[in-house]
Design an enzyme around this catalytic site. Structure first.
Site, short mmCIF file in Angstrom:
data_model
loop_
_atom_site.label_atom_id
_atom_site.label_comp_id
_atom_site.label_asym_id
_atom_site.label_seq_id
_atom_site.Cartn_x
_atom_site.Cartn_y
_atom_site.Cartn_z
CB SER A 152 4.76 -0.97 -12.88
OG SER A 152 5.83 -1.00 -12.12
CE1 TYR A 167 1.93 -3.79 -9.24
CE2 TYR A 167 4.15 -3.44 -9.56
CZ TYR A 167 2.83 -3.09 -9.56
OH TYR A 167 2.60 -1.46 -10.10
P1 NAP Z 1 -3.11 3.67 -5.13
O1 NAP Z 1 -2.68 5.01 -4.82
O2 NAP Z 1 -3.01 2.65 -4.28
O3 NAP Z 1 -4.44 4.01 -6.08
C1 NAP Z 1 -4.98 2.82 -6.30
C2 NAP Z 1 -6.31 3.38 -7.17
O4 NAP Z 1 -6.96 2.12 -7.78
C3 NAP Z 1 -7.28 3.81 -6.10
O5 NAP Z 1 -8.01 5.02 -6.73
C4 NAP Z 1 -8.13 2.75 -6.23
O6 NAP Z 1 -9.43 2.89 -5.63
C5 NAP Z 1 -8.13 2.08 -7.22
N1 NAP Z 1 -8.77 0.46 -7.34
C6 NAP Z 1 -7.93 -0.64 -6.70
N2 NAP Z 1 -8.67 -1.66 -6.99
C7 NAP Z 1 -9.68 -1.31 -7.65
C8 NAP Z 1 -10.84 -2.08 -8.28
N3 NAP Z 1 -10.90 -3.23 -8.21
N4 NAP Z 1 -11.77 -1.41 -9.23
C9 NAP Z 1 -11.64 0.07 -9.38
N5 NAP Z 1 -10.45 0.45 -8.75
C10 NAP Z 1 -9.51 0.10 -7.97
O7 NAP Z 1 -1.97 3.38 -6.65
P2 NAP Z 1 -1.35 4.31 -7.40
O8 NAP Z 1 0.20 4.31 -7.06
O9 NAP Z 1 -1.79 5.47 -7.82
O10 NAP Z 1 -1.09 3.28 -8.71
C11 NAP Z 1 -2.00 3.46 -9.80
C12 NAP Z 1 -1.31 2.67 -10.76
O11 NAP Z 1 -0.17 2.94 -11.25
C13 NAP Z 1 -1.48 1.08 -10.86
O12 NAP Z 1 -1.88 0.22 -12.10
C14 NAP Z 1 0.18 0.88 -10.38
O13 NAP Z 1 0.23 -0.63 -10.27
C15 NAP Z 1 0.75 1.68 -11.24
N6 NAP Z 1 2.15 2.00 -10.82
C16 NAP Z 1 2.40 2.50 -9.45
C17 NAP Z 1 3.63 2.79 -9.10
C18 NAP Z 1 3.95 3.64 -7.83
O14 NAP Z 1 5.28 3.60 -7.20
N7 NAP Z 1 2.73 4.18 -7.08
C19 NAP Z 1 4.69 2.40 -9.98
C20 NAP Z 1 4.26 1.91 -11.20
C21 NAP Z 1 3.38 1.65 -11.69
P3 NAP Z 1 -10.49 2.90 -4.30
O15 NAP Z 1 -9.42 3.52 -3.39
O16 NAP Z 1 -11.66 3.60 -4.71
O17 NAP Z 1 -10.60 1.28 -4.18
#
Ligand code: NAP
Length: 262
Positions: A152, A167
């Site tokens: 991130s 985080y």
């Molecule tokens: P999200 O919409 O909250 O989705 C999170 C995903 O991770 C879901 O598919 C969830 O699966 C899965 N997950 C959570 N805990 C887990 C576990 N213990 N084992 C396996 N799967 C798990 O988040 P996102 O925004 O797509 O984020 C994806 C990645 O991008 C993360 O690493 C996040 O830190 C990074 N990121 C996001 C942003 C942003 O602004 N959104 C910015 C920078 C980086 P279930 O629902 O099946 O539990």
């Protein structure tokens, strides 16, 4: 030394197998579909969202390009689950070429007020999850394959009024771990890189206040949030052997210029 000709490298993921952690929703979902569009058979890992994962599998099969997909439940913060996830991937498709460590959670709060349970969740999923899944995948992944870790921009940027030091630190781990594993796996020509999204529209952003959201939008050169598809394109670029050939140990910021702006 043998001549190297990039044109001989595949320009797609046809015949390859990709494992995407946390692919039931958000960025992981978009990555799984994008890699399937490029021809990969995809394992859609999820933890709690079985129905959403099944929908991603259906969306991949509906592409009609022959790409197959299976959903596998596994909590990446468990060593046993991470080991089983990789073993079931190889059992399902016979090989592993691309690992995307995407699963992650966000918990924000002042360091002296963040509940320790939240801290342990951050460390368990964002750090241990990446470590356990990579550790399990290393013996399985094909030489010449790729590992892409989702970090991130937050590993570099602190925003006043948006406390999330724990985080941020978990993503700092991802950045450093990527460089170390890239060196380790270089003899096998496995490319190991990080994609660092800027603020991206997903469920993870739901808890962010409108004020901070606006601050983040204004930091972007293009004055918008990222989409999961924006991030998936960057991952695909690194995953495909031809476009990704000369990248390892790198951190590709897919953020509309946010990180560069600082
Ligand atoms: P999200 O919409 O909250 O989705 C999170 C995903 O991770 C879901 O598919 C969830 O699966 C899965 N997950 C959570 N805990 C887990 C576990 N213990 N084992 C396996 N799967 C798990 O988040 P996102 O925004 O797509 O984020 C994806 C990645 O991008 C993360 O690493 C996040 O830190 C990074 N990121 C996001 C942003 C942003 O602004 N959104 C910015 C920078 C980086 P279930 O629902 O099946 O539990």
């Amino acid at each position: 030394m043998a001549a190297f000709d990039i044109k001989t490298l595949p320009n797609s993921l046809n015949g390859q197998v990709a494992l995407v952690t946390g692919a039931s929703r958000g960025i992981g979902r978009a990555i799984a579909i994008k890699l399937a569009e490029l021809g990969a058979n995809v394992v859609v890992n999820y933890n709690g969202s079985a129905a959403a994962a099944a929908e991603v599998v259906a969306a991949i099969k509906a592409l009609g390009n022959g790409a197959q997909a299976v959903a596998i439940q596994a909590d990446v913060s468990s060593v046993a689950d991470a080991d089983r996830l990789v073993a079931e991937t190889v059992k399902a498709f016979g090989r592993l070429d691309v690992l995307v460590n995407n699963a992650g959670v966000f918990r924000g709060g002042l360091t002296d007020q963040l509940p320790l349970d939240d801290y342990h969740k951050l460390v368990g999923i964002n750090i241990h999850g990446v470590y356990y899944t990579t550790r399990a995948a290393i013996p399985a992944i094909a030489d010449g394959g790729a590992i892409i870790n989702i970090s991130s921009g937050a590993s570099k940027i602190a925003i006043p009024g948006f406390p999330n030091a724990a985080y941020m630190a978990t993503k700092g781990f991802v950045d450093s771990f990527t460089r170390g594993v890239a060196a380790e796996l270089s003899p096998r020509k496995i490319r190991v890189n990080t994609v660092s999204p800027g603020a991206t529209m997903s469920d993870m952003m739901a808890a962010t206040s409108e004020q901070v959201m606006e601050q983040i939008v204004q930091m972007s050169f293009f004055k918008r949030l990222g989409t999961p598809e924006d991030i998936a394109e960057a991952v695909a670029f690194l995953a495909v052997p031809r476009s990704g050939a000369w990248f390892t140990g790198q951190n590709l910021h897919s953020s509309g210029g946010v990180t560069f702006a600082l």
